[in-house]
Design an enzyme around this catalytic site. Structure first.
Site, PDB file in Angstrom:
ATOM      1  N   GLY A 299       0.711  -1.398   0.000  1.00 34.90           N
ATOM      2  CA  GLY A 299       0.115   0.042   0.089  1.00 34.90           C
ATOM      3  C   GLY A 299       0.724   1.267   0.057  1.00 34.90           C
TER       4      GLY A 299
ATOM      5  N   THR B 182       3.932   2.952   5.667  1.00 34.02           N
ATOM      6  CA  THR B 182       2.770   2.474   5.869  1.00 34.02           C
ATOM      7  C   THR B 182       1.923   3.413   6.787  1.00 34.02           C
ATOM      8  OG1 THR B 182       1.240   0.811   6.850  1.00 34.02           O
ATOM      9  CG2 THR B 182       3.580   1.079   7.552  1.00 34.02           C
TER      10      THR B 182
ATOM     11  N   ASP C 114       2.425   0.261  12.299  1.00 38.30           N
ATOM     12  CA  ASP C 114       2.346  -0.844  12.775  1.00 38.30           C
ATOM     13  C   ASP C 114       3.427  -1.750  12.555  1.00 38.30           C
ATOM     14  OD1 ASP C 114       1.817  -1.455   9.930  1.00 38.30           O
ATOM     15  OD2 ASP C 114       0.181  -2.811  10.264  1.00 38.30           O
TER      16      ASP C 114
ATOM     17  N   ARG D  58       1.056  -5.243  -5.814  1.00 38.49           N
ATOM     18  CA  ARG D  58       1.227  -6.619  -5.044  1.00 38.49           C
ATOM     19  C   ARG D  58       1.628  -7.615  -5.861  1.00 38.49           C
ATOM     20  NH1 ARG D  58      -0.454  -5.312   0.201  1.00 38.49           N
ATOM     21  NH2 ARG D  58      -1.972  -3.651   0.289  1.00 38.49           N
TER      22      ARG D  58
ATOM     23  N   ASP E 132      -0.403   2.871   8.936  1.00 35.11           N
ATOM     24  CA  ASP E 132      -0.839   2.270  10.074  1.00 35.11           C
ATOM     25  C   ASP E 132       0.033   2.460  11.553  1.00 35.11           C
ATOM     26  OD1 ASP E 132      -3.367   1.485   8.896  1.00 35.11           O
ATOM     27  OD2 ASP E 132      -2.758  -0.294   8.353  1.00 35.11           O
TER      28      ASP E 132
ATOM     29  N   ASP F  71       5.288  -4.595   6.306  1.00 33.85           N
ATOM     30  CA  ASP F  71       5.647  -5.880   6.642  1.00 33.85           C
ATOM     31  C   ASP F  71       5.528  -6.898   5.671  1.00 33.85           C
ATOM     32  OD1 ASP F  71       2.665  -6.065   6.634  1.00 33.85           O
ATOM     33  OD2 ASP F  71       2.810  -6.951   8.873  1.00 33.85           O
TER      34      ASP F  71
ATOM     35  N   ARG G 285      -6.539  -1.936  10.626  1.00 33.37           N
ATOM     36  CA  ARG G 285      -6.926  -3.163  10.547  1.00 33.37           C
ATOM     37  C   ARG G 285      -6.535  -4.126  11.839  1.00 33.37           C
ATOM     38  NH1 ARG G 285      -5.113  -4.825   6.291  1.00 33.37           N
ATOM     39  NH2 ARG G 285      -3.365  -6.152   6.983  1.00 33.37           N
TER      40      ARG G 285
END
Length: 328
Positions: free
Chosen positions: A15, A130, A134, A76, A132, A107, A176
């Site tokens: 992403g 990213t 995360d 992807r 997020d 990741d 998410r």
């Protein structure tokens, strides 16, 4: 003694996030500074397999530091998940005589880079991109700060209409598996409740909390919901439950979606991307491989890619407490 680095390739994968272009720019210009050739790989690992390459120089990346997304494109790649696909990618990157690869992504992208390194011994270095936030091994990933500002701006606008009509708004943000965006933006946006995957508030407690807010004189409310929140199957189920169990509010839903990934990167993300790009290239030059560049305690540090992938980021407990206090 490590082999002298003469040529470095760079790709973006997974992403997109604001700051990726700034990171590419930093990689290219650091290569130029050290008299190293830089090769841009279009479409991530798909482009690596297809040999979709372009030589880049300092002028190739002018005017992109303020642009969102990634001019190298991202994709992807199911082919790269196979040994055959990775072998094709290795053959292509050896054809251009590259000595190292900088991977900007999350990741999943890092997992691909780690396996590529394990199978072929090819030097790789990761830059975490990213929204997020995360990824273990960095306090901030590229795009997180920009996404926060985008979300807070949206909350401010939605609050204007919520207060005009005595409405309760459920606003869904990305996240998410983690609630970093929801928690930080929720506090900054003055949300009455923040629902994140790490904390299961429960439907009944949510209604109790909203009723307390209403009794205290609040005529409108904002509830921030991370998309991975476990209370309901989705944000529309939350709306239905509150509609059925609470009177006096006109309940609405707003899903912010992919707008959170777009837009010009913030000053923080531009500086972070520049620092990470320099550190990634100079680490490869210094013989380091299979690491991720990250920001820890204000400094650029290296974390083994495997640890970055497997490690878990933790929600800030102080922020949870601040959120509870601020919502009174």
């Amino acid at each position: 003694m490590s082999k002298k680095i003469k040529k470095i390739a760079v790709l973006t994968s997974g992403g997109d996030s604001p700051g990726m272009n700034a990171a590419i720019r930093a990689v290219v210009r650091t290569c130029s500074y050290h008299n190293i050739q830089c090769i841009g790989v279009y479409r991530g690992y798909e482009g690596l397999i297809d040999g979709d390459f372009e030589e880049l120089n300092a002028r190739s990346v002018k005017g992109i530091i303020n642009k969102g997304g990634t001019f190298l494109k991202s994709a992807r790649s199911n082919r790269f998940r196979t040994p055959e696909g990775r072998k094709q990618a290795y053959e292509k990157i050896k054809e251009i005589e590259a000595d190292g690869l900088v991977v900007i992504g999350g990741d999943g992208s890092f997992t691909g880079a780690m396996i590529f390194n394990q199978e072929f011994g090819f030097p790789v270095m990761g830059i975490p991109g990213t929204i997020d936030n995360d990824i273990f091994g960095t306090s901030h990933t590229l795009g997180f700060d920009t996404a926060l500002n985008t979300v807070v701006d949206a909350i401010d606008k939605i609050r204007d209409t919520a207060s005009s009509h005595n409405r309760l708004f459920f606003i869904e943000v990305m996240g998410r598996d983690v609630g970093h965006i929801a928690l930080n933006a929720g506090i900054a946006g003055g949300a009455e409740e923040i629902l994140i995957p790490e904390e299961d508030l429960g439907l009944d407690r949510l209604v109790e909390s909203l009723n307390r807010s209403k009794k205290s004189g609040k005529t409108s409310s904002i509830v921030i919901v991370a998309e991975g929140d476990k209370i309901g199957k989705n944000i529309f189920e939350l709306k239905e439950y509150v509609d059925d169990n609470m009177e006096g509010y006109d309940v609405r839903v707003s899903v912010l979606g992919h707008m959170q990934r777009g837009g010009a990167p913030s000053c923080f993300d531009r500086v972070l991307a520049s620092r990470m790009g320099v550190k990634a290239v100079e680490s490869l030059i210094g013989g380091q491989t299979n690491y991720m560049v990250g920001l820890l305690n204000g400094k650029m540090e290296l974390t083994p890619i495997e640890k970055a992938i497997k490690g878990k980021t933790k929600i800030n407990l102080e922020l949870l407490r601040v959120s509870d206090i601020m919502s009174t």
